[in-house]
Design an enzyme around this catalytic site. Structure first.
Site, PDB file in Angstrom:
ATOM      1  N   SER A 199      39.988  49.347   7.044  1.00 22.92           N
ATOM      2  CA  SER A 199      40.775  48.116   6.938  1.00 22.92           C
ATOM      3  C   SER A 199      39.993  46.865   7.322  1.00 22.92           C
ATOM      4  O   SER A 199      40.403  45.757   7.003  1.00 22.92           O
ATOM      5  CB  SER A 199      42.029  48.209   7.819  1.00 22.92           C
ATOM      6  OG  SER A 199      41.660  48.507   9.149  1.00 22.92           O
ATOM      7  N   ASP A 228      45.653  40.846  14.920  1.00 14.85           N
ATOM      8  CA  ASP A 228      46.804  41.725  15.165  1.00 14.85           C
ATOM      9  C   ASP A 228      46.384  42.808  16.154  1.00 14.85           C
ATOM     10  O   ASP A 228      45.413  42.642  16.883  1.00 14.85           O
ATOM     11  CB  ASP A 228      47.326  42.299  13.834  1.00 14.85           C
ATOM     12  CG  ASP A 228      46.290  43.162  13.106  1.00 14.85           C
ATOM     13  OD1 ASP A 228      45.247  43.488  13.708  1.00 14.85           O
ATOM     14  OD2 ASP A 228      46.528  43.523  11.937  1.00 14.85           O
ATOM     15  N   HIS A 244      42.767  44.196  14.354  1.00  9.76           N
ATOM     16  CA  HIS A 244      41.797  43.542  13.475  1.00  9.76           C
ATOM     17  C   HIS A 244      41.404  42.140  13.947  1.00  9.76           C
ATOM     18  O   HIS A 244      42.242  41.404  14.455  1.00  9.76           O
ATOM     19  CB  HIS A 244      42.378  43.437  12.046  1.00  9.76           C
ATOM     20  CG  HIS A 244      42.790  44.759  11.500  1.00  9.76           C
ATOM     21  ND1 HIS A 244      44.103  45.194  11.500  1.00  9.76           N
ATOM     22  CD2 HIS A 244      42.049  45.771  10.974  1.00  9.76           C
ATOM     23  CE1 HIS A 244      44.159  46.409  10.979  1.00  9.76           C
ATOM     24  NE2 HIS A 244      42.928  46.782  10.660  1.00  9.76           N
TER      25      HIS A 244
END
Length: 334
Positions: free
Chosen positions: A11, A299, A302
């Site tokens: 991600s 978040d 990340h």
């Protein structure tokens, strides 16, 4: 600087592949993700704006490599400047994505790359395709989910000691890098795992809000194994060149000396709810900070766009303590 960039990873560099995975829980195609992206649109990037893959493409003068799953059905020339196979939740091992139901693990990403290489050979002819692949930049950012997985699953820690586990990660990654090499790739930019024990999700589990040192130690062990394996690979395959990036040290610098990098908040997420904004993920119901450039974390897991930008600055032009034996600028000139 290079004809194309092919991106493998999780991600941290997903630019929208997971938008196309129906079952995946690892998605970022809703607000407030992308709030600083052009048009303020959520794109599937797990951050407020651009991510490391975008900044790396900018550095080498290319458009961001598009998500492979957005191109799959078209036989087109989009492959010519590269493709991204990166997928939120992906790991070096198959099955790290069980928590998220679905992602594209590294093995499958490399399968997709092999398909792209075949298509390129048919479209361009074998010699042109080989030249393109040998001059392209291969970016690999993966491993965090495997380490999270070790701590999430009592099963893993029963089966392997921490050292055995990271050794297995390294051996498994080496096999995949060889597959990429066998398809014609020669220039690899490979990132180590960051200080993931310091992300808001881990601090929130700690009464003192300090980093999870056990998780950080495992990351360091893995990175040492990775750096050693890349040296081995270079001695086995002389015409391979690589840049190893010490993500761990760079991220830790932001956390330990934030002012020097323009950061003010190193513990809490910008987007979320609850303590450190880490009780609830960045969902449409969450609140987000107005001062996004001074947060390291967007978040639970990340980095913010600001942190991604600085990370890539170090990868691209960094001194040998952060990126060796070459930085990416030197690598692409080889």
């Amino acid at each position: 600087m290079v004809p194309a960039m092919f991106v493998f990873g999780d991600s941290l560099v997903d630019v929208g592949n997971n938008n196309h995975l129906k079952l995946s829980l690892a998605k970022a195609d809703f607000p407030h993700n992308g709030i600083d992206f052009p048009n303020k649109k959520p794109t599937g990037r797990f951050t407020n704006g651009k991510n490391a893959a975008d900044f790396l493409a900018e550095k080498v003068g290319l458009p961001t490599s598009p998500p492979y799953l957005s191109l799959e059905s078209k036989n087109n020339n989009a492959f010519l400047t590269g493709v991204s196979f990166a997928s939120g939740g992906a790991g070096i091992f198959d099955g790290t994505d069980k928590r998220y139901r679905q992602s594209i693990p590294l093995t499958k990403q490399v399968d997709y790359f092999s398909t792209v290489c075949e298509d390129l050979k048919q479209q361009q002819g074998i010699l042109s395709a080989q030249r393109l692949l040998s001059e392209s930049l291969i970016a690999v950012v993966i491993g965090s989910n495997d380490i999270f997985g070790y701590f999430d699953s009592s099963n893993q820690s029963k089966k392997n000691t921490p050292q055995q586990y990271v050794d297995l990660m390294v051996v498994t990654l080496k096999a995949q890098l060889k597959r990429i090499y066998n398809n014609g790739a020669r220039k690899f930019g490979i990132a180590g795992v960051g200080a993931i024990g310091c992300c808001p999700s881990q601090r929130d589990k700690n009464k003192t809000e300090e980093c999870n040192e056990e998780m950080n130690r495992l990351s360091v062990k893995y990175n040492e194994g990775l750096a050693g394996m890349l040296k081995e690979l270079k001695s086995e395959l002389q015409d391979i060149n690589y840049s190893y990036f010490n993500t761990y040290s760079v991220l830790l610098n932001f956390i330990q000396n934030p002012k020097a990098y323009g950061f003010a908040e190193v513990k809490a997420a910008c987007c979320g709810l609850g303590n450190l904004k880490a009780k609830v993920a960045c969902l449409p119901i969450s609140t987000y900070c107005s001062n996004r450039t001074d947060h390291v974390f967007w978040d639970l897991f990340h980095p913010t766009e600001a942190a991604h930008r600085l990370i890539i600055d170090s990868f691209f032009d960094g001194p040998p303590q952060y990126t060796f034996p070459l930085n990416v600028r030197q690598l692409v000139k080889v």
